[in-house]
Design a protein around this motif. Structure first.
Motif, PDB file in Angstrom:
ATOM      1  N   THR A  51      49.703  51.539  43.053  1.00  0.00           N
ATOM      2  CA  THR A  51      49.798  51.426  44.516  1.00  0.00           C
ATOM      3  C   THR A  51      50.158  50.017  44.978  1.00  0.00           C
ATOM      4  O   THR A  51      50.442  49.798  46.162  1.00  0.00           O
ATOM      5  CB  THR A  51      48.457  51.784  45.194  1.00  0.00           C
ATOM      6  OG1 THR A  51      47.473  50.843  44.762  1.00  0.00           O
ATOM      7  CG2 THR A  51      48.019  53.199  44.858  1.00  0.00           C
ATOM      8  N   ASN A  52      50.078  49.058  44.090  1.00  0.00           N
ATOM      9  CA  ASN A  52      50.472  47.679  44.399  1.00  0.00           C
ATOM     10  C   ASN A  52      50.469  46.890  43.095  1.00  0.00           C
ATOM     11  O   ASN A  52      50.310  47.467  42.017  1.00  0.00           O
ATOM     12  CB  ASN A  52      49.538  47.034  45.444  1.00  0.00           C
ATOM     13  CG  ASN A  52      48.092  47.002  45.006  1.00  0.00           C
ATOM     14  OD1 ASN A  52      47.370  47.983  45.174  1.00  0.00           O
ATOM     15  ND2 ASN A  52      47.678  45.901  44.414  1.00  0.00           N
ATOM     16  N   CYS A  53      50.661  45.581  43.201  1.00  0.00           N
ATOM     17  CA  CYS A  53      50.722  44.724  42.019  1.00  0.00           C
ATOM     18  C   CYS A  53      49.879  43.492  42.352  1.00  0.00           C
ATOM     19  O   CYS A  53      49.914  43.018  43.490  1.00  0.00           O
ATOM     20  CB  CYS A  53      52.185  44.362  41.787  1.00  0.00           C
ATOM     21  SG  CYS A  53      52.467  43.092  40.556  1.00  0.00           S
ATOM     22  N   PHE A  54      49.092  43.002  41.402  1.00  0.00           N
ATOM     23  CA  PHE A  54      48.229  41.844  41.667  1.00  0.00           C
ATOM     24  C   PHE A  54      48.673  40.602  40.899  1.00  0.00           C
ATOM     25  O   PHE A  54      49.040  40.681  39.721  1.00  0.00           O
ATOM     26  CB  PHE A  54      46.790  42.134  41.240  1.00  0.00           C
ATOM     27  CG  PHE A  54      46.057  43.098  42.123  1.00  0.00           C
ATOM     28  CD1 PHE A  54      45.935  42.876  43.492  1.00  0.00           C
ATOM     29  CD2 PHE A  54      45.458  44.223  41.571  1.00  0.00           C
ATOM     30  CE1 PHE A  54      45.222  43.771  44.296  1.00  0.00           C
ATOM     31  CE2 PHE A  54      44.750  45.119  42.369  1.00  0.00           C
ATOM     32  CZ  PHE A  54      44.636  44.884  43.730  1.00  0.00           C
ATOM     33  N   VAL A  55      48.584  39.463  41.576  1.00  0.00           N
ATOM     34  CA  VAL A  55      48.730  38.148  40.920  1.00  0.00           C
ATOM     35  C   VAL A  55      47.552  37.283  41.374  1.00  0.00           C
ATOM     36  O   VAL A  55      46.859  37.619  42.334  1.00  0.00           O
ATOM     37  CB  VAL A  55      50.062  37.450  41.302  1.00  0.00           C
ATOM     38  CG1 VAL A  55      51.266  38.268  40.830  1.00  0.00           C
ATOM     39  CG2 VAL A  55      50.153  37.185  42.814  1.00  0.00           C
ATOM     40  N   PRO A 118      57.138  54.774  44.428  1.00  0.00           N
ATOM     41  CA  PRO A 118      58.066  54.010  43.587  1.00  0.00           C
ATOM     42  C   PRO A 118      58.227  52.531  43.952  1.00  0.00           C
ATOM     43  O   PRO A 118      58.758  51.767  43.167  1.00  0.00           O
ATOM     44  CB  PRO A 118      59.390  54.752  43.743  1.00  0.00           C
ATOM     45  CG  PRO A 118      59.282  55.482  45.033  1.00  0.00           C
ATOM     46  CD  PRO A 118      57.840  55.800  45.239  1.00  0.00           C
ATOM     47  N   GLU A 119      57.801  52.165  45.175  1.00  0.00           N
ATOM     48  CA  GLU A 119      57.901  50.759  45.579  1.00  0.00           C
ATOM     49  C   GLU A 119      56.545  50.304  46.101  1.00  0.00           C
ATOM     50  O   GLU A 119      55.922  51.008  46.888  1.00  0.00           O
ATOM     51  CB  GLU A 119      58.957  50.588  46.680  1.00  0.00           C
ATOM     52  CG  GLU A 119      60.352  50.947  46.203  1.00  0.00           C
ATOM     53  CD  GLU A 119      61.410  50.738  47.283  1.00  0.00           C
ATOM     54  OE1 GLU A 119      61.086  50.190  48.355  1.00  0.00           O
ATOM     55  OE2 GLU A 119      62.555  51.126  47.030  1.00  0.00           O
ATOM     56  N   THR A 150      39.214  45.582  44.779  1.00  0.00           N
ATOM     57  CA  THR A 150      40.066  44.527  45.344  1.00  0.00           C
ATOM     58  C   THR A 150      40.892  45.069  46.505  1.00  0.00           C
ATOM     59  O   THR A 150      40.997  44.423  47.556  1.00  0.00           O
ATOM     60  CB  THR A 150      40.976  43.923  44.254  1.00  0.00           C
ATOM     61  OG1 THR A 150      40.156  43.448  43.188  1.00  0.00           O
ATOM     62  CG2 THR A 150      41.814  42.784  44.802  1.00  0.00           C
ATOM     63  N   LEU A 151      41.448  46.255  46.331  1.00  0.00           N
ATOM     64  CA  LEU A 151      42.230  46.872  47.412  1.00  0.00           C
ATOM     65  C   LEU A 151      41.358  47.071  48.664  1.00  0.00           C
ATOM     66  O   LEU A 151      41.802  46.789  49.792  1.00  0.00           O
ATOM     67  CB  LEU A 151      42.816  48.205  46.932  1.00  0.00           C
ATOM     68  CG  LEU A 151      43.728  48.934  47.920  1.00  0.00           C
ATOM     69  CD1 LEU A 151      44.970  48.112  48.255  1.00  0.00           C
ATOM     70  CD2 LEU A 151      44.142  50.302  47.370  1.00  0.00           C
ATOM     71  N   MET A 152      40.105  47.508  48.466  1.00  0.00           N
ATOM     72  CA  MET A 152      39.200  47.702  49.613  1.00  0.00           C
ATOM     73  C   MET A 152      38.895  46.361  50.287  1.00  0.00           C
ATOM     74  O   MET A 152      38.860  46.268  51.515  1.00  0.00           O
ATOM     75  CB  MET A 152      37.896  48.383  49.158  1.00  0.00           C
ATOM     76  CG  MET A 152      38.065  49.820  48.697  1.00  0.00           C
ATOM     77  SD  MET A 152      38.847  50.910  49.924  1.00  0.00           S
ATOM     78  CE  MET A 152      40.430  51.219  49.142  1.00  0.00           C
ATOM     79  N   ALA A 169      48.606  49.431  52.181  1.00  0.00           N
ATOM     80  CA  ALA A 169      48.426  50.714  52.887  1.00  0.00           C
ATOM     81  C   ALA A 169      48.461  51.938  51.975  1.00  0.00           C
ATOM     82  O   ALA A 169      48.024  53.013  52.379  1.00  0.00           O
ATOM     83  CB  ALA A 169      49.497  50.854  53.964  1.00  0.00           C
ATOM     84  N   ILE A 170      48.941  51.796  50.755  1.00  0.00           N
ATOM     85  CA  ILE A 170      49.032  52.986  49.893  1.00  0.00           C
ATOM     86  C   ILE A 170      47.645  53.341  49.353  1.00  0.00           C
ATOM     87  O   ILE A 170      46.959  52.485  48.786  1.00  0.00           O
ATOM     88  CB  ILE A 170      50.035  52.778  48.730  1.00  0.00           C
ATOM     89  CG1 ILE A 170      51.427  52.424  49.276  1.00  0.00           C
ATOM     90  CG2 ILE A 170      50.112  54.030  47.852  1.00  0.00           C
ATOM     91  CD1 ILE A 170      52.464  52.129  48.188  1.00  0.00           C
ATOM     92  N   ASP A 171      47.245  54.602  49.550  1.00  0.00           N
ATOM     93  CA  ASP A 171      45.933  55.072  49.087  1.00  0.00           C
ATOM     94  C   ASP A 171      45.952  55.390  47.593  1.00  0.00           C
ATOM     95  O   ASP A 171      47.006  55.710  47.040  1.00  0.00           O
ATOM     96  CB  ASP A 171      45.551  56.349  49.855  1.00  0.00           C
ATOM     97  CG  ASP A 171      45.116  56.048  51.279  1.00  0.00           C
ATOM     98  OD1 ASP A 171      44.466  55.003  51.485  1.00  0.00           O
ATOM     99  OD2 ASP A 171      45.428  56.857  52.171  1.00  0.00           O
TER     100      ASP A 171
END
Ligand code: A2H
Length: 253
Positions: A51-55, A118-119, A150-152, A169-171
């Motif tokens: 749902t995302n990417c972390f750095v 996909p994005e 982390t997303l929360m 925003a992606i669940d």
């Protein structure tokens, strides 16, 4: 953790639109190469649920030439390892095209291979270690308690973390079902252990252990090419499928 080298899957997340700070630092400096953020994962079978990417905000990254056509964004440590694992042409070459701090990457839009979404966007995570993997973590909040919490946190305090709410925003997406925790194991375990923030590192380590064992030994795939198969069966097959499509590579350290 075991002894000997850890075998990761390096997931290639192509940069589609840089954040303004990253654009200023990177554009025109990569010799026309495609740039990929590379995430190291132990759970390739969960990649459908990215749902995302972390750095890490304070981690120093580089953009490294992999060959004439591609460049990877990761830590220098990881680029050095890759150079001797057959990933880089010529072998052993560590050519840094750009140096960039993690905070500047936040808000970059990247491709998430095999994901139902996909994005996805690049977001900050406190717990990313510069000394492990590539320093880039792809986020699967359905099955990783760290990613979910982390997303929360980011959703609760977007201004504090200097992010746009739309980037988070992606669940979580159901990818694996288990008898005890249903189709969203990480959220269920985070709730059961009453974890409140990504700073609850002790409880998160316990949650991670429970989620990993439950998924691996009792999980069934809900999506993808190996839907209906057990996680034990599917894990290696998804990895092979990603390697074959050229969206991932083997990375050991
Ligand atoms: B895993 P190990 Cl769904 N800093 O991928 C912090 N964490 C890192 C990292 C770094 N530099 N590099 C990789 N990781 C994360 C998926 C996943 C992961 C799921 C569930 C659990 C899980 C999606 N994130 O990891 O044993 C990456 O997240 C729990 C074991 O600490 C990688 O796999 O080296 C995993 O930690 C590597 O775990």
């Amino acid at each position: 953790e075991g002894f000997g080298p850890q075998e990761y899957t390096g997931v290639k997340m192509e940069a589609l639109e840089w954040s303004p700070a990253a654009k200023a630092a990177i554009e025109g400096k990569v010799g026309g190469r495609k740039v990929f953020l590379v995430a190291a994962t132990f759970r390739p079978e969960t990649m459908y649920g990215q749902t995302n990417c972390f750095v890490g905000n304070t981690i120093k990254y580089g953009v490294f030439a992999i060959n004439d056509k591609e460049a990877f964004l990761c830590t220098e440590r990881a680029a050095r390892n890759m150079a001797f694992q057959g990933t880089v042409t010529p072998r052993g070459n560590v050519e840094r095209l750009v140096e960039i701090e993690g905070s500047k990457l936040i808000g970059t839009r990247v491709k998430a291979p095999f994901s139902i979404n996909p994005e996805v966007f690049v977001l900050p995570m406190d717990g990313v270690l510069a000394t492990k993997g590539t320093g880039v973590v792809t986020s699967v909040p359905s099955d990783s308690p760290d990613d979910y919490q982390t997303l929360m946190d980011l959703r609760k305090k977007p201004e504090f973390y200097k992010i746009e709410p739309a980037w988070a925003a992606i669940d979580p997406v159901p990818v694996i079902v288990t008898p005890t925790y249903g189709d969203l194991a990480a959220p269920a375990i985070v709730k059961a252990l009453k974890i409140q923030s990504q700073k609850d590192t002790k409880q998160l380590a316990e949650a991670k252990d429970i989620a990993y064992k439950e998924g691996f030994y009792n999980g069934t795939m809900l999506v993808g090419e190996f839907k209906g198969e057990t996680v034990q069966e599917a894990k290696g097959k998804v990895r092979e499928s990603m390697l074959k499509e050229g969206v991932a590579f083997a990375y050991a350290e």
